[in-house]
Scaffold this motif. Structure first.
Motif, PDB file in Angstrom:
ATOM      1  N   ARG A 144       0.828  -1.107   0.063  1.00  0.00           N
ATOM      2  CA  ARG A 144       0.068  -0.073   0.121  1.00  0.00           C
ATOM      3  C   ARG A 144       0.681   1.187   0.043  1.00  0.00           C
ATOM      4  O   ARG A 144       2.067   1.248   0.661  1.00  0.00           O
ATOM      5  CB  ARG A 144      -0.975  -0.101   1.121  1.00  0.00           C
TER       6      ARG A 144
ATOM      7  N   ASP B  32       0.291   5.942   3.689  1.00  0.00           N
ATOM      8  CA  ASP B  32      -0.725   6.140   4.290  1.00  0.00           C
ATOM      9  C   ASP B  32      -0.509   7.091   5.569  1.00  0.00           C
ATOM     10  O   ASP B  32      -0.713   6.491   6.836  1.00  0.00           O
ATOM     11  CB  ASP B  32      -1.609   5.065   4.647  1.00  0.00           C
TER      12      ASP B  32
ATOM     13  N   ARG C  86      -4.689  13.286   4.712  1.00  0.00           N
ATOM     14  CA  ARG C  86      -4.134  12.052   4.859  1.00  0.00           C
ATOM     15  C   ARG C  86      -4.107  10.952   3.573  1.00  0.00           C
ATOM     16  O   ARG C  86      -4.581  11.439   2.809  1.00  0.00           O
ATOM     17  CB  ARG C  86      -4.388  11.323   6.096  1.00  0.00           C
TER      18      ARG C  86
ATOM     19  N   MET D 230      -7.790   0.618  -1.660  1.00  0.00           N
ATOM     20  CA  MET D 230      -8.463   0.251  -0.516  1.00  0.00           C
ATOM     21  C   MET D 230      -9.720   0.869  -0.498  1.00  0.00           C
ATOM     22  O   MET D 230     -10.183   1.822  -1.149  1.00  0.00           O
ATOM     23  CB  MET D 230      -7.711   0.797   0.771  1.00  0.00           C
TER      24      MET D 230
ATOM     25  N   GLU E  80     -12.311   1.927   1.825  1.00  0.00           N
ATOM     26  CA  GLU E  80     -12.418   2.118   3.297  1.00  0.00           C
ATOM     27  C   GLU E  80     -13.146   3.429   3.636  1.00  0.00           C
ATOM     28  O   GLU E  80     -13.360   3.861   4.913  1.00  0.00           O
ATOM     29  CB  GLU E  80     -11.074   2.324   4.034  1.00  0.00           C
TER      30      GLU E  80
ATOM     31  N   ASP F  75     -11.039   1.639   9.027  1.00  0.00           N
ATOM     32  CA  ASP F  75     -11.621   2.994   8.841  1.00  0.00           C
ATOM     33  C   ASP F  75     -13.126   2.772   8.342  1.00  0.00           C
ATOM     34  O   ASP F  75     -13.889   4.012   8.511  1.00  0.00           O
ATOM     35  CB  ASP F  75     -10.703   3.608   7.689  1.00  0.00           C
TER      36      ASP F  75
ATOM     37  N   ARG G 114     -11.690   5.955  15.565  1.00  0.00           N
ATOM     38  CA  ARG G 114     -11.316   4.714  15.998  1.00  0.00           C
ATOM     39  C   ARG G 114     -10.309   4.783  17.222  1.00  0.00           C
ATOM     40  O   ARG G 114      -9.878   3.578  17.733  1.00  0.00           O
ATOM     41  CB  ARG G 114     -10.557   3.981  14.679  1.00  0.00           C
TER      42      ARG G 114
HETATM   43 MG    MG Z   1      -7.078   2.451   6.875  1.00  0.00          MG
END
Ligand code: MG
Ligand code: PEP
Length: 568
Positions: A328, A331, A354, A425, A427, A451, A461
């Motif tokens: 990935r 992030d 982000r 992703m 999310e 997420d 979270r």
């Molecule tokens: Mg995530």
């Protein structure tokens, strides 16, 4: 005390309370000679401490990671800086800690406003070193995880992912924190390091003392303080039983991930750095479904170069070139910060600047990573995925940059892998709802439930107070998961999941029934997942999933799962 079991296991040891002193610094009158003497001795002690930390880390960390200590030593030895502090003490008759703070703030301000990434990173060094010096002037000691030399349970308000990365497994038998939920990044790191952990323990810091004996039951999320001999015996037995069960699961290591009615799925591992590959292989992982590359950036003192990244990606891919590795792209943001990359403060960092949002803005950072990935692609089976995709335009922009860099590298004479899969992703609920459209352009999806659940439930979270809303079995979440899987399958694409839900034994029957193709989880969860998958029939799980998405609460769903799995 109770908390959330974040990484299974049991630890019995003395508490190491990890807390930094709070320094309240005010301007006071001082005698220059005395203040300068305090300053000089604090600098001396600080230099010695940094040198000791560096020495201990030598051999454990890579050269470029060790470089951070040299940068700290350079600050602590900087004559220009400290002659300004002494001038201030002499001319204003002020206390040493105040003078250090004033001069440090001025330098930090200058460095932070510079364009050059390297110079901005120096601001973090100044902050770090001058905090240490001020603490010594005030007679406070700094907590330091690297000084631990006996078996302990670490107790902290919170551990940042980089604190967690520094933990020495030899002495850290477990940790407990006041902050955090099951999907906070320190919890995720604990699972990949196989360190028992409990997070979200209310009033932990005020209830526990340094050096106290503690039983950390990170299977049930319970803490026993000052245990009796009988309790120590009871939990030692539980700990041994846990380790025995782990050993038995090892027999499944080389067996295929196949349901009782013959359907193959992939059970892959989540990793944070190349050394975690060992755990994936040891636990019989079918591949890697998520390599969180941000840890590579977090462990460095400046942006990692193309070459450094290339070496890391190559190491992971070459471990077993037959296994797919999904890497990935960066992030960063949310709870993951880089000391050398200043992100303007935001009210809601998880909803802010982000991941792909940052990368599409900081194209220099993104292109360097893409180049390293593409160059490494010839060493194995590479899948690249972009985090936090909300719109098709973002996916297209990211993909276009990938294609450009690939063409550039070919022109420069590099050999690249024959087939690099390009996925994303899922999310953000917007992407799940529109999955059928995304699937026309992406090669695969990986559902990031950590997420996806936080955004669907509007529940941070990291917040212990709203952690009850982390509800993977809520029918609303199951429907979003179903939409994503169906969207992918409609276009002949595969759909995986790399959020914590994928390794949850209560969720796996449902996910199997919804048609998930790949489950990516902490390496330590793979064998238990394999045991379960091999005992289930996909056709029966489809029936279960159909009933579950028609439920109205998560409790109803859980009842259905319990009944279906109990029958086995
Ligand atoms: Mg995530
Ligand atoms: C997720 O959000 O589920 C995920 C896998 O990514 P991260 O936990 O790194 O945000």
């Amino acid at each position: 005390m109770k908390g959330i079991a974040a990484s299974n296991g049991i630890a019995i040891a003395k508490v190491f309370k990890f807390e930094q002193p709070v320094l309240t610094i005010t301007r006071k009158e001082g005698k220059p000679e005395e203040e300068i003497a305090k300053l000089r001795s604090a600098i001396e002690v600080s230099i010695q401490e940094i040198e000791t930390i560096k020495e201990k880390a030598t051999g454990k960390l890579k050269d470029e990671e060790l470089a951070i200590f040299d940068a700290h030593l350079a600050v602590a030895n900087d004559p220009e800086f400290f002659s300004q502090v002494e001038d201030k003490i002499n001319s204003e008759n002020v206390n040493a800690e105040y003078a250090v703070e004033e001069v440090a703030n001025m330098f930090i301000g200058i460095f932070e406003s510079m364009d050059d990434e390297y110079m901005r990173a120096r601001a973090a060094d100044i902050k770090d070193v001058t905090f240490r010096i001020k603490a010594h002037i005030c007679g406070e000691r700094l907590a330091d995880l690297s000084t631990i030399s006996e078996e302990v349970v670490i107790v902290a308000e919170d551990l940042t992912p980089s604190d967690t990365a520094q933990l020495d497994k030899k002495y850290t038998t477990g940790f407990a924190t006041e902050m955090g939920g099951r999907t906070s990044h320190s919890a995720i790191m604990a699972r990949s390091l196989e360190i028992p952990a409990i997070v979200g323990v209310k009033e932990l810091m005020t209830s526990v003392e340094h050096g106290q004996m503690m039983i950390l039951d990170a299977i049930n999320g319970e803490i026993v303080l000052d245990p009796t001999d009988a309790q120590i015996a009871e939990y030692t037995e539980k700990k041994n039983a846990f380790l025995e069960e782990k050993k038995q699961l090892m027999e499944l290591k080389d067996l295929p991930s196949i349901t009782a009615d013959g359907v193959h799925v992939e059970l892959a591992g989540n990793i944070g750095n190349p050394s975690n590959m060992e755990g994936v292989i040891k636990n019989g992982g079918d591949g890697v479904g998520l390599y969180r590359t941000e840890f590579l950036y977090m462990d460095a003192s400046e942006l990692p170069s193309e070459e450094d990244q290339f070496e890391a990606y190559k190491a992971v891919l070459a471990t077993d070139p037959t296994k797919r590795v999904v890497i990935r792209t960066l992030d960063i943001g949310g709870d993951k910060k880089l000391p050398y990359l200043t992100i303007p403060p935001e009210m809601n960092p998880f909803l802010g600047y982000r991941a792909i949002r940052l990368c599409l803005d900081r194209k220099d950072i993104f292109r360097t990573q893409l180049r390293a990935l593409i160059r490494a692609s010839k060493f194995g089976r590479l899948g690249i995925m972009f985090p936090m995709i909300a719109t098709l335009q973002e996916f297209r922009n990211a993909k276009a940059m990938f294609e450009e860099e690939k063409a550039n590298l070919i022109k420069e004479g590099y050999e690249v892998g024959e087939k690099i899969e390009l996925g994303m992703m899922v999310e953000i609920p917007a992407a799940a709802v529109l999955a059928d459209q995304f699937a026309k352009e992406a090669d695969f999806f990986s559902i990031g439930t950590n997420d996806l659940i936080q955004y669907s439930m509007a529940a941070d979270r990291m917040s212990e107070a709203v952690s009850y809303l982390y509800q993977p079995y809520n029918p609303s979440i199951l429907r979003l998961v179903k939409m994503t899987i169906d969207g992918a399958h409609k276009e002949g694409k595969w759909c995986g999941m790399c959020g914590e839900m994928a390794g949850d034994l209560k969720a796996i029957p449902l996910l199997l029934g919804l048609g998930l193709d790949e489950f990516s989880m902490s390496a330590t969860s793979i064998l238990a997942a394999r045991k379960l998958v091999r005992s289930l029939k996909k056709s029966e799980m489809e029936e279960l999933a159909n009933k579950a998405i028609a439920c109205s609460t998560m409790e109803e769903v859980l009842e259905l799962v319990d009944a279906a799995v109990e029958k086995k």
